[in-house]
Design a protein around this motif. Structure first.
Motif, short mmCIF file in Angstrom:
data_model
loop_
_atom_site.label_atom_id
_atom_site.label_comp_id
_atom_site.label_asym_id
_atom_site.label_seq_id
_atom_site.Cartn_x
_atom_site.Cartn_y
_atom_site.Cartn_z
N GLN A 180 0.65 -0.99 0.04
CA GLN A 180 -0.07 0.07 -0.38
C GLN A 180 0.46 1.06 -0.14
OE1 GLN A 180 -3.40 0.30 -0.25
NE2 GLN A 180 -2.80 -1.74 -1.12
N LEU A 181 0.46 2.26 -0.75
CA LEU A 181 1.14 3.39 -0.70
C LEU A 181 0.11 4.75 -0.31
CD1 LEU A 181 2.41 3.93 -4.36
CD2 LEU A 181 3.18 2.78 -2.18
N GLY A 182 1.26 5.19 0.86
CA GLY A 182 -0.28 6.39 1.42
C GLY A 182 -0.03 8.10 0.36
N LYS A 183 -0.94 8.21 0.42
CA LYS A 183 -2.10 9.33 -0.36
C LYS A 183 -1.53 10.70 -0.30
CE LYS A 183 -6.34 6.99 -0.46
NZ LYS A 183 -7.84 6.36 -0.76
N ASP A 184 -0.72 10.75 0.47
CA ASP A 184 -0.23 12.36 1.01
C ASP A 184 1.46 12.36 0.78
OD1 ASP A 184 -2.23 12.68 1.86
OD2 ASP A 184 -2.38 12.03 4.02
N PHE A 231 5.41 8.05 -6.45
CA PHE A 231 5.60 6.81 -7.36
C PHE A 231 6.40 6.85 -8.41
CE2 PHE A 231 3.66 2.92 -9.72
CZ PHE A 231 4.59 1.90 -9.08
N LEU A 232 7.54 6.40 -8.59
CA LEU A 232 8.66 6.42 -9.46
C LEU A 232 8.25 5.26 -11.06
CD1 LEU A 232 10.76 7.64 -11.25
CD2 LEU A 232 12.21 5.32 -9.99
N ILE A 233 7.54 5.66 -11.98
CA ILE A 233 7.57 5.80 -12.84
C ILE A 233 7.85 4.28 -13.54
CG2 ILE A 233 5.87 4.60 -15.26
CD1 ILE A 233 4.29 7.48 -13.88
N ASP A 234 8.41 2.89 -13.58
CA ASP A 234 10.20 2.69 -13.63
C ASP A 234 9.04 0.91 -14.65
OD1 ASP A 234 8.51 0.74 -11.80
OD2 ASP A 234 9.79 1.31 -10.40
N LEU A 235 10.48 -0.02 -14.80
CA LEU A 235 10.26 -0.85 -15.65
C LEU A 235 9.04 -1.77 -15.43
CD1 LEU A 235 13.80 -2.75 -15.16
CD2 LEU A 235 12.29 -1.22 -16.99
N THR A 236 8.06 -1.56 -14.04
CA THR A 236 6.59 -1.87 -13.73
C THR A 236 5.74 -1.30 -14.14
OG1 THR A 236 6.28 -1.33 -11.88
CG2 THR A 236 7.31 -3.21 -11.74
N GLU A 237 3.84 -1.45 -14.92
CA GLU A 237 3.37 -1.21 -15.37
C GLU A 237 2.51 -0.88 -13.88
OE1 GLU A 237 1.08 -1.02 -19.19
OE2 GLU A 237 2.64 -2.77 -19.69
N ASP A 238 2.83 -1.39 -12.57
CA ASP A 238 2.09 -0.94 -11.33
C ASP A 238 1.21 0.39 -11.16
OD1 ASP A 238 2.22 -3.62 -10.75
OD2 ASP A 238 4.35 -3.05 -9.25
N TYR A 239 2.37 1.57 -12.19
CA TYR A 239 1.76 2.79 -11.71
C TYR A 239 0.08 3.15 -11.94
CZ TYR A 239 0.77 3.77 -17.01
OH TYR A 239 0.89 4.19 -18.42
N ARG A 284 -2.32 1.11 -11.24
CA ARG A 284 -3.05 0.42 -10.09
C ARG A 284 -3.08 1.49 -9.05
NH1 ARG A 284 0.11 -2.79 -5.74
NH2 ARG A 284 1.90 -3.36 -6.93
N TYR A 285 -2.47 2.35 -9.03
CA TYR A 285 -2.43 3.38 -7.84
C TYR A 285 -2.78 5.23 -8.92
CZ TYR A 285 1.65 0.32 -5.72
OH TYR A 285 1.75 -0.49 -5.22
N ILE A 286 -3.34 4.73 -9.93
CA ILE A 286 -3.37 6.07 -10.31
C ILE A 286 -4.80 6.39 -10.08
CG2 ILE A 286 -4.91 5.26 -11.99
CD1 ILE A 286 -2.27 8.21 -13.06
#
Length: 145
Positions: A70-74, A78-86, A88-90
């Motif tokens: 989990q990432l905090g909202k404040d 998040f560094l957009i990198d080799l994964t496409e995980d960004y 799910r956090y958008i």
């Protein structure tokens, strides 16, 4: 939460599972633009990215190991990198900051923002880098409903 990325002029950020932007000066500038109290979150492969370039972020860092992290909202960035995980956090992002090299580089993954959620906010030319072209910092803010 914010997202940041290094990309080419069409949003490309990786090719053959490697980052296409590997410029120490530009990465240091990107990190210097972040507040020291923010937490820089990234996937395991990006840890090598910082190690190889001998970059030590002044920010706290958090390694994203699995999709359940989990990432905090404040204060998280998040560094957009080799994964496409960004992707799910958008939904939790307030800002997206792209450092764009004004060239089209070979890439197989691109940053894609939902056009109905973010609008262009500001642009700044970045001076400190090793590219033979213009690099721009583009900031997108979440649209208020």
């Amino acid at each position: 939460m914010k997202m940041i990325a290094l990309c080419d002029k069409v949003g490309g950020y990786t090719f053959n599972n490697r980052e296409i932007i590997f410029d120490k000066k530009l990465i240091e500038r990107m990190l210097n633009d972040l507040n020291a109290n923010e937490t820089l979150c990234f996937a395991a492969k990006s840890k090598l990215f910082f190690t190889v370039l001998e970059i030590n972020p002044k920010q706290k860092t958090k390694l994203i190991v699995s999709t359940s992290d989990q990432l905090g909202k404040d204060d998280d960035v998040f560094l957009i990198d080799l994964t496409e995980d960004y992707k799910r956090y958008i939904e939790d992002c307030s800002d997206v900051i792209l450092y764009c090299v004004d060239q089209k580089l070979p890439s197989d993954k691109r940053v894609v923002l939902p056009s109905n959620k973010f609008c262009f906010y500001e642009e700044e030319v970045v001076e400190d880098h090793n590219f033979d072209c213009v690099v721009k910092k583009l900031v997108f803010k979440r649209e208020e409903n």
